[in-house]
Design a protein around this motif. Structure first.
Motif, PDB file in Angstrom:
ATOM      1  N   ALA A 187     -33.411 -38.793  59.789  1.00 41.40           N
ATOM      2  CA  ALA A 187     -32.095 -39.318  59.402  1.00 41.40           C
ATOM      3  C   ALA A 187     -30.967 -38.415  59.877  1.00 41.40           C
ATOM      4  N   ILE A 188     -29.776 -38.999  59.916  1.00 41.86           N
ATOM      5  CA  ILE A 188     -28.553 -38.246  60.145  1.00 41.86           C
ATOM      6  C   ILE A 188     -27.616 -38.512  58.981  1.00 41.86           C
ATOM      7  N   LEU A 189     -27.064 -37.454  58.411  1.00 40.76           N
ATOM      8  CA  LEU A 189     -26.064 -37.544  57.345  1.00 40.76           C
ATOM      9  C   LEU A 189     -24.742 -37.025  57.894  1.00 40.76           C
ATOM     10  N   VAL A 190     -23.642 -37.668  57.483  1.00 37.53           N
ATOM     11  CA  VAL A 190     -22.321 -37.263  57.970  1.00 37.53           C
ATOM     12  C   VAL A 190     -21.370 -37.125  56.794  1.00 37.53           C
ATOM     13  N   VAL A 191     -20.757 -35.952  56.681  1.00 39.94           N
ATOM     14  CA  VAL A 191     -19.719 -35.672  55.685  1.00 39.94           C
ATOM     15  C   VAL A 191     -18.383 -35.674  56.396  1.00 39.94           C
ATOM     16  N   GLU A 192     -17.368 -36.278  55.781  1.00 43.00           N
ATOM     17  CA  GLU A 192     -16.085 -36.438  56.462  1.00 43.00           C
ATOM     18  C   GLU A 192     -14.939 -35.860  55.632  1.00 43.00           C
ATOM     19  N   SER A 193     -13.999 -35.238  56.313  1.00 40.51           N
ATOM     20  CA  SER A 193     -12.798 -34.741  55.645  1.00 40.51           C
ATOM     21  C   SER A 193     -11.604 -34.868  56.575  1.00 40.51           C
TER      22      SER A 193
END
Length: 231
Positions: A187-193
């Motif tokens: 899987a790939i997880l992406v956190v955004e800010s």
């Protein structure tokens, strides 16, 4: 290995954008489900107390995303970003149910750090991922919880692969095709800010939880606006 690319036009509009990327390979997304469910419930209850007297749409971490949505033509009240939607449900104590360890983990991090977090099954991604503006001829996609497939509107921000969008209106809602399930192993997880404060502590916390609850081979990186050298 699949990469996540950001279109130059996205950086032009949001130079403070930060993306925390976590790739997890060969993990178990079912074994610790009871434990992550308990952890998620505890965090939900704590955040519910924190936001009970707050107006969610006016929280600074939500306001940044509302402004971004307006910029690409999405009405935030109708299409709340994933963070706002999650916080609104928590405030009403309509706690989202536990789904599987990886989804539970990214909801925990989203609530604790007040940032949007999402993830996709790498086995279902075709080619690389790209964060970009939608064009005039996007393929229709079937979003989670929707009865029929629809195409992204031109100008909205999407994540896409070679097949089409995997998430519409930036982080509003993801596609059924690439969702994380109990049988997902890569899987790939992406956190955004969109804020100036470094996303690194949040990224490190996400890696620690994935390592604790899921295992597997973990690779993380922090993506920020590229610095162009002077010619």
């Amino acid at each position: 290995m699949i990469e996540l690319n950001v279109a130059p036009a996205i950086w032009n509009h949001w130079p403070n954008l930060q993306l925390g990327i976590v790739k997890v390979m060969g993990f178990d997304n079912e074994k610790r489900s009871a434990t992550t469910a308990e952890h998620l419930r505890s965090v939900q209850e704590e955040v519910a107390r924190q936001v009970q007297e707050k107006t969610i749409s006016e929280l600074p971490e939500v306001a940044f995303w509302r402004e971004a949505y307006r910029l690409f033509g999405a009405k935030p009240k109708r299409y709340p970003c994933s963070l706002e939607n999650l916080l609104q449900r928590i405030k009403r104590e309509q706690f989202p149910r536990a789904i599987n360890p990886l989804v539970d983990i990214y909801n925990i991090i989203s609530l604790q750090y007040r940032v949007p977090v999402g993830g996709e099954d790498l086995a279902k991604i075709q080619g690389d991922l790209c964060l970009r503006f939608a064009t005039e001829n996007e393929p229709s996609i079937h979003l989670l919880g929707e009865s029929e497939a629809r195409a992204p509107k031109p100008g909205e921000v999407i994540y896409s692969d070679d097949v089409g969008a995997v998430c519409r209106r930036w982080n509003w809602k993801e596609a059924e095709r690439t969702k994380l399930t109990a049988t997902t192993t890569d899987a790939i997880l992406v956190v955004e800010s969109l804020q100036e404060a470094s996303l690194l502590p949040c990224l490190e916390a996400l890696v620690a939880l994935v390592s604790e609850y899921c295992g597997g081979e973990i690779e993380s990186s922090l993506l920020t606006e590229p610095v162009l050298s002077e010619s």
